[in-house]
Design a protein around this motif. Structure first.
Motif, short mmCIF file in Angstrom:
data_model
loop_
_atom_site.label_atom_id
_atom_site.label_comp_id
_atom_site.label_asym_id
_atom_site.label_seq_id
_atom_site.Cartn_x
_atom_site.Cartn_y
_atom_site.Cartn_z
N LYS A 64 0.81 -1.21 0.00
CA LYS A 64 0.00 0.00 0.00
C LYS A 64 0.85 1.27 0.00
CE LYS A 64 -3.87 -0.23 2.30
NZ LYS A 64 -5.04 -0.42 1.49
N GLN A 65 1.95 1.26 0.73
CA GLN A 65 2.88 2.39 0.81
C GLN A 65 4.26 1.84 1.11
OE1 GLN A 65 1.73 5.94 3.03
NE2 GLN A 65 -0.12 4.86 3.67
N SER A 66 5.26 2.63 0.91
CA SER A 66 6.63 2.20 1.18
C SER A 66 7.12 2.73 2.52
CB SER A 66 7.57 2.72 0.08
OG SER A 66 7.25 2.14 -1.15
N ASN A 72 9.86 3.17 12.18
CA ASN A 72 9.58 2.13 13.18
C ASN A 72 8.25 1.51 12.80
OD1 ASN A 72 11.83 2.37 15.11
ND2 ASN A 72 11.08 4.46 15.29
N ILE A 73 8.28 0.22 12.55
CA ILE A 73 7.09 -0.46 12.05
C ILE A 73 6.61 -1.51 13.05
CG2 ILE A 73 7.67 -0.05 9.63
CD1 ILE A 73 8.71 -2.93 9.50
N THR A 94 2.44 -1.91 9.76
CA THR A 94 2.00 -0.53 9.91
C THR A 94 3.12 0.32 10.49
OG1 THR A 94 1.11 -0.95 12.10
CG2 THR A 94 -0.42 -1.19 10.26
N ASP A 95 2.97 1.63 10.33
CA ASP A 95 3.89 2.57 10.96
C ASP A 95 3.54 2.67 12.44
OD1 ASP A 95 4.48 5.55 11.88
OD2 ASP A 95 5.87 5.06 10.26
N LYS A 100 -0.28 4.26 9.74
CA LYS A 100 -0.59 4.02 8.33
C LYS A 100 -0.13 2.61 7.95
CE LYS A 100 3.52 6.38 6.56
NZ LYS A 100 4.01 7.52 5.79
N THR A 101 -0.87 1.99 7.05
CA THR A 101 -0.60 0.62 6.65
C THR A 101 0.34 0.59 5.46
OG1 THR A 101 -2.75 -0.10 7.45
CG2 THR A 101 -1.65 -1.54 5.87
#
Length: 131
Positions: A64-66, A72-73, A94-95, A100-101
């Protein structure tokens, strides 16, 4: 049952464009599945000693995003379905701060003998995860 763990994005996780290389996500997702199994008392080496191996048979990964260097995930892993001879894992990355995913993924693992033959039904140790 659910397992979550945190991971910092290191330089070695990124590609030439400064974003997380797609293989790094797969490594973290694998770690999540192993951690969840261990939380349930299932250790892969012990299963192998009992002639049970759990290869990935199917995977679906939606990017979905980079994520980027120093992010930190959080990697969250759940069991979404247990069939006659497979287990489906639902996972997200996620972040940690913004929530955010980055990744949504599903993995299906099957139970096979070390010889490669598929079990006709999940061994009891694995079927008990449904409870």
């Amino acid at each position: 049952m659910e397992h979550a763990f945190k991971q910092k994005v290191f330089y070695s996780d990124t590609d030439a464009y400064g974003v997380v290389w797609h293989g790094s996500y797969l490594r973290w997702l694998e770690m999540g599945r192993v951690y969840l199994c261990e939380k349930a008392g299932l250790f892969l080496k012990e299963l192998e000693n009992d002639d049970i191996v759990l290869p990935v048979a199917e995977m679906s990964v939606k990017y979905k995003q980079s994520a980027k260097l120093d992010d930190n995930i959080t990697i969250i892993t759940k069991i979404s379905n247990i069939g006659k001879f497979y287990i489906d894992f639902c996972q997200t990355i996620t972040d940690e701060t913004t929530k955010k995913t980055y990744i949504e993924a599903t993995f299906r693992v099957v139970a096979i003998h070390k010889s490669g033959l598929l079990y006709r039904s999940l061994p009891e140790q694995l079927a008990s995860l449904a409870v």
